[in-house]
Each structure stands twice: as C-alpha cells, then as structure tokens.
Motif scaffolding. Structure first.
Motif, PDB file in Angstrom:
ATOM      1  N   ALA A 612      42.329  51.055  38.380  1.00 13.53           N
ATOM      2  CA  ALA A 612      41.750  49.725  38.548  1.00 13.53           C
ATOM      3  C   ALA A 612      42.491  48.662  37.748  1.00 13.53           C
ATOM      4  O   ALA A 612      41.892  47.705  37.275  1.00 13.53           O
ATOM      5  N   ASP A 613      43.810  48.819  37.624  1.00 15.31           N
ATOM      6  CA  ASP A 613      44.566  47.790  36.908  1.00 15.31           C
ATOM      7  C   ASP A 613      44.435  46.438  37.599  1.00 15.31           C
ATOM      8  O   ASP A 613      44.408  45.392  36.939  1.00 15.31           O
ATOM      9  N   ASP A 614      44.359  46.465  38.928  1.00 11.83           N
ATOM     10  CA  ASP A 614      44.218  45.212  39.660  1.00 11.83           C
ATOM     11  C   ASP A 614      42.879  44.544  39.353  1.00 11.83           C
ATOM     12  O   ASP A 614      42.785  43.316  39.265  1.00 11.83           O
ATOM     13  N   VAL A 615      41.832  45.355  39.180  1.00 10.73           N
ATOM     14  CA  VAL A 615      40.523  44.811  38.831  1.00 10.73           C
ATOM     15  C   VAL A 615      40.567  44.179  37.445  1.00 10.73           C
ATOM     16  O   VAL A 615      40.020  43.093  37.215  1.00 10.73           O
ATOM     17  N   ARG A 616      41.223  44.842  36.511  1.00 11.43           N
ATOM     18  CA  ARG A 616      41.349  44.284  35.162  1.00 11.43           C
ATOM     19  C   ARG A 616      42.140  42.976  35.195  1.00 11.43           C
ATOM     20  O   ARG A 616      41.815  42.019  34.485  1.00 11.43           O
ATOM     21  N   ASP A 617      43.181  42.936  36.030  1.00 15.65           N
ATOM     22  CA  ASP A 617      43.939  41.691  36.189  1.00 15.65           C
ATOM     23  C   ASP A 617      43.044  40.578  36.723  1.00 15.65           C
ATOM     24  O   ASP A 617      43.122  39.421  36.277  1.00 15.65           O
TER      25      ASP A 617
END
Length: 684
Positions: A612-617
């Motif tokens: 979920a790196d995109d969610v954190r971004d």
C-alpha cells in the motif's frame, strides 16, 4: 563567577520606591506619555480580513438626534458624515458616507476621546443587515476607528501590508511581507505588524533576517512599541524549537542592551525580562547575567517578579542561595507577581528546597487568612514527584473558591505530566456540583489520571453530569475500569453525529455483553440512516468479524450513505480486502467518503503483507493538499501517525504553509508535531 542579585539588601529601598511610584500614579501627579498610547497592542489584521470596505476618511460633520424610548428614557444618536480620502479595500462610489454612533459602536467606548470634525480616521467596515458597520469589537474607540495624523500617515502603509498579507495564501510569504514592512516602519505603525508576525512565530523563527527586522524596534521611543517588540520576540524564541544559536545570540545581545538603558516604563521592561527568560537555560554567560541582574533595584513589583522569573528560566548557576533568602523576606501579602517570580525561580533552581519553602508559605498564609492561590499554582511548576506531596498537604486545608480552582487546575497540569493516583482522593473532594467551574477541571484531572480509583470517584458523577460529551467521556473512563453504568448513555446517543465518536469509544470501553446483539438488531430492523450508520460503526469497533462481507458490500457502493461508516468499520476490523475501496475513496469528491478512506487507511495500510505504498503516498498528498477538506486532512494526519510513516515529515512541512488552516485545531496539531520532531523547514 556567582551572580549577585543584591536584592536582599536593597529590598526595602525598592519597596519604598515602588510605593512612591504607585502613590503618584494613583494621585495623578505623574504624567506619562505611555498613558496616551492608544495604539498599545493594536491588532488590525483580523478586522482588515473581515472588512468589506477599508478607507481613509475625513469627518465633515457631526449631528445628533435625541430619541425618547418607552415614553421615559432618553438616548442620543449621533450621525457622522465622512468624506473618503483613500479607499484601500472594496469599492465606494459616493461623495460621502454617513454612519451613526450605533454603526461605529461608540456607546461602548465611554472613556475614549470623541471623533471631531476635520479628523482623519481609518474605517474598517463590514456589512450588516442595514449596511456598513464596525463588526469586530476593539478595546477602545481609537483602535476601532484609528486616528490618522495626515494622508501619508505611516499606519496607512501598515494597512496596505496587512491587506497584502491577508490576500496571500502562503504563510511563509505572509511572514516575508510582514518582515519587509517592519524594516520600513517604525513607531506605532510597527505594532500591528509585530502582532501579525506573532501569529506565525513558528515560521518566522526559521525565516532568514527575522531578527534584523524585529530587534531595532526594541529601541523605539514609544514604550508601547518596545513592549510589543519584546512580546513578539518572546513568542519567536518560544517557537524556536531548533534552538538556533545565531538567533538566540542576536536576541540576547539586543535585550541586554535595551535593559541597560534607563526606562521608566515598567510594562516594556517586564516584557523584556520575560523575553529574556524565553532564551532558555544557560543562554547568557555569567558576565552578561551579572550586568543585568545586578542593575538598579526594580522600580515596580511587576519588574521584580519578571526578573526573578527570568532568573529561573535562564537557570543562572548558584542563584538558589540568593532567591531563597529573598523569598523568606517577602511579606506574605506582597504582590503576587513578585511572590510568583521568586517561587517559580526556586522551583527551577532548587526543586526540593523550593518545595519546602512554598509549602511553608502556603501554610503561613492560611494561618494568616491570606489567599494561597500563588503557592498552589507554583506547585504545578515543580517536577510531579515533588508537586504531588505538596498538593496533598494543601488539600487538607479549608480552601476558598479561588484556591479550589487553583488546586484542581494545578492537579490537571501535574496529571498531564504524570498520572499519580494519590491525587484522586483530594480531587474527589472537589466534585461539588455547586461549584461547576471547579468540578469541571477536577473531572478533567481525574480523566487524565485514569486509574481504578479515579473511575470510582467519577462513577457517582455520571447521573449528575449535564454536558453530554463530558458524560460520555466519564462513561468511557469508568467502563475502561469495569464499571458499566455509562452503557445507557452511550447506546442512546450513538445516532447523534456530534456525539457518535465519543459514544462508540465509550461502548468499546464498557464492553457490555449484549451490545453487539443490540447493534445487530438496529442494523437489521431500523429504517433510520443515522442509527444504521452508528450501528455499523459500533459493530466494527466491537470486532464483529462475521459482518465483514456485509460491510464490504456496503463500502463497494460509494453512493450508499452507509459506505463511509462501513469503510471505517472495515478498518477497525483490519479487513485487508477493503484496501481496494480505500484507494477509490481517497479519490472521491465526497468529503465524508474521503475522510472515511483516510481513517481506514491508518489501519489497513499497515497490515502485514499489505502493498500500500500508493495509499501512503495519497495520505501524505491529502494532508498537504490546500484544497482538501480539513476533516479529511486531519484524518490523513492521524493515519500517518498511526503508521509511523516517514512521509509525514514532508507532508507536515507542506501543510504548515497553508494560510487556509490558520486559527484551526489542525494547524495547531501540525505545528506541535513539527516542534516535537524538530523538523527544519525550507523557508525563503
């Protein structure tokens, strides 16, 4: 070299000087230009921001009409006719503007000088239901309708700067505009700029050239300007969480020079000593400290107290041996300012010896029927381990209302540092419903202590508490400690939007066995959307894992009014499959869905195996997004904190620049985190 205050020997002399000065002031013998400084503390920025019309106008004519009210009472309505000289904000196309004394609010300023024909005034007018009027209250008529000496008065340039500040969406740019204005201005016109800078102290403290713009005003001929400069300087120093050496050295040098100069105005000197204390421990070397603290005895008690307070804040070595004898010599009925200064200094310099002396003074005051408010308040400045025994001793005395309020307030401060169960018993004795302001703070202190004994002390308060939010807070605390008396209040108020979060937290703490069954029943049978949303949230918080498939279906339908609640519930249930819906929700144009997605992300993006790196971004981008709703940005902040994500630092640095957040709780939290994390900002 040990610094000598020389106050012990000269104490009587400065008492006499202060008494003479006080007598002269009261009898009117002493005339001081400081008394005529209507611009002391002048703050124009809020009024300019709210005004629809800002202009320089000259008063052409004043007339009055007598009105009989109710057949008996007579009142006078004044009519002022202004002609515009310069419009600074808004549009005015007529030759004159007529305003009544009611429009200007003159009735509330009986001690102010009247507005006379021919005078130039600055008008900052908002729109009322009838037209233009002064909408923001001010301390005096002169500050509500500032007088101007001429058409090129320096205050006009200050107004132009502040109008530009209000129009700028970037907070660092606001700081730059104010600093440029301070470099160009002097005298009274600098005060509104200094107050504007104070609002943005955290950014200003890291902006290059701030001290070069501020410090010259410490030598202004006006005491009010010197005072405001010192106040703003103290704010800058307190906001300098990086402890920048160059900034503090410049401030220390300027304050040292200013305090050495003769100055009969005690207010400016008091403010300077308070700024001196804001420099922090060991900020001055022994020689500089000696030069300041060995100067002539203070002319006022206020300055004496400020000097002593600065002494404690600077932690000048070896001074406890000087302060303690001074405190012992102070009469019990001496002004609270000097007593507090000495006692506070002892709390910093010698906690153990200071505690003994402060406690002894409190008992002596009690025996003499004198108020102990100062001593009780100072106890909160000692380390909690030393403060608690002193508070317990004080609580055994028969306290008056002001002392009771000081006691509970001090207990709250101590409990915030460290919860101590020994304070529960004396606080429980302060829960008298006939003393509501004392009771309120006592409850707050017990909530912070959060022990079994605190819960038992608060249990009887549940039925009597009339504030519903506070009632639910008490219900949560007692529930956390196995007392379920608050269950009816929590379950009954879940559907109220403003109480929902606290009611759900209370239910989760109480853990009443039948709660899940009751919420299932509501969800299955109710046609009320507020109750259904509350039931979904409660079931998620209470861990009804078997309902995850049903909640997933709800969340997939982004148009459903239950989708946001379902998404938050899925986050509480740590349902990994909901991460897909979080991704979609973070791009939603619905504030409620966006906020729910940001909340759920804090739980789901941290699950093992979650990619979920995109969610954190997205969370970091949301926090920094100036156009996003504040509630969604606050949720993103909470989630990034929960995830302990390194992206938070960059997002905080961006968000703190947003002028749209000023005066909001969110900005306060952002600045607090920047301070705790000691992040260096890249500012112009």
């Amino acid at each position: 070299m040990e610094v000598k205050l020389r106050l012990t020997r000269q104490y009587r002399r400065h008492l006499v000087r202060a008494s003479v000065l006080l007598f002269l002031l009261l009898t009117g013998v002493v005339g001081s230009p400081a008394h005529e400084e209507w611009f002391r503390g002048l703050d124009l920025e809020p009024a300019l921001a709210e005004a629809s019309l800002v202009m320089v106008a000259r008063l052409l004519d004043v007339s009055q009409t007598r009105i009989i009210v109710g057949g008996k009472a007579e009142t006078t309505l004044l009519q002022f006719k202004f002609t515009p000289v310069q419009v600074l904000k808004g549009v005015f196309s007529r030759e004159s503007l007529s305003l009544t004394s009611q429009d200007l609010g003159i009735q509330g300023y009986r001690d102010s000088a009247p507005i006379k024909t021919g005078q130039l005034r600055l008008l900052m007018l908002g729109r009322s239901s009838q037209g233009y009027a002064i909408l923001r209250p001010s301390p005096s008529l002169e500050q509500a309708v500032p007088p101007l000496h001429e058409t090129n008065d320096d205050l006009i340039e200050t107004v132009k700067v502040l109008l530009a500040v209000n129009a700028t969406p970037d907070r660092p740019r606001k700081v730059v505009l104010v600093l440029n204005g301070l470099r160009a201005q002097q005298g009274p016109a600098a005060i509104p700029l200094l107050t504007s800078l104070e609002r943005r102290s955290l950014l200003a403290a890291q902006t290059p050239g701030v001290m070069e713009a501020v410090l010259p005003h410490l030598s202004d001929s006006s005491p009010a300007v010197r005072e405001q400069t010192a106040i703003s300087l103290a704010s800058l120093l307190n906001s300098d969480y990086l402890s920048q050496l160059a900034l503090r050295e410049a401030a220390a040098n300027a304050l040292t020079v200013a305090l050495k100069k003769p100055d009969l105005n005690f207010q400016s000197r008091v403010a300077m000593f308070e700024a001196l204390g804001a420099l922090g421990p060991k900020a001055l070397d022994d020689k500089s400290a000696q030069a300041l603290l060995e100067s002539d005895p203070p002319a006022t008690f206020a300055e004496q107290g400020a000097r002593l307070h600065a002494l404690g804040a600077l932690e000048v070595p070896g001074q406890q041996s000087e302060v303690l004898p001074l405190l012992k010599q102070l009469p019990l009925d001496a002004p609270s300012a000097v007593q507090y200064g000495a006692e506070w200094a002892l709390a910093r310099l010698d906690p153990m010896g200071g505690l003994e002396e402060v406690t002894l003074r409190a008992k002596n005051k009690y025996d003499s029927a004198l108020p102990m408010v100062t001593e009780i308040s100072v106890l909160g400045d000692f380390p909690p381990a030393e403060a608690t025994p002193g508070l317990i001793e004080v609580s055994k005395l028969r306290l008056e209302h002001a002392e009771r309020h000081a006691f509970v307030t001090t207990c709250e401060r101590v409990a915030e540092k460290r919860a101590d169960n020994r304070l529960v018993a004396p606080l429980a004795g302060m829960l008298d419903s006939n003393d509501p302001d004392v009771r309120w703070v006592a409850v707050e202190a017990l909530l912070r202590i959060n022990t079994d004994d605190a819960a038992k002390a608060l249990q009887p308060q549940l039925p009597a508490e009339t504030d519903l939010l506070r009632k639910l807070q008490i219900a949560e605390l007692v529930g956390r400690h196995g007392i379920r008396d608050g269950y009816p209040y929590a379950i009954e108020h879940m559907s109220e939007p403003y109480l929902r979060e606290q009611a759900i937290s209370a239910l989760a703490a109480i853990r009443e066995p039948g709660t899940i069954g009751k919420l299932r029943e509501i969800l299955a049978t109710s046609d009320d959307m507020e109750w259904n949303s509350a039931a979904v949230r409660g079931l998620g918080r209470l861990g009804a894992l078997d309902l995850a498939p049903q909640f997933l279906e709800m969340a997939r339908d982004s148009e459903s009014p239950l989708a946001p609640s379902a998404l938050i519930a899925l986050g509480d249930l740590h349902e990994a499959r909901a991460i897909t819906m979080v991704r979609a929700g973070l791009n939603s144009r619905s504030t409620e869905m966006l906020t729910a997605s940001a909340r759920a992300a804090g739980s789901l993006a941290g699950l093992p195996g979650a990619k979920a790196d995109d969610v954190r971004d997205e969370l970091a981008a949301l926090l920094a997004d100036r156009g996003a709703p504040q509630e969604a940005r606050a949720a993103a902040l909470d989630s990034l904190l929960a995830l302990n994500d390194p992206r938070l630092d960059g997002a905080l640095a961006q968000a703190v620049r947003d002028a749209g957040l000023e005066e909001s709780d969110l900005l306060g939290n952002i600045e607090k985190l920047l301070s705790e994390r000691k992040l260096k900002l890249k500012l112009p």
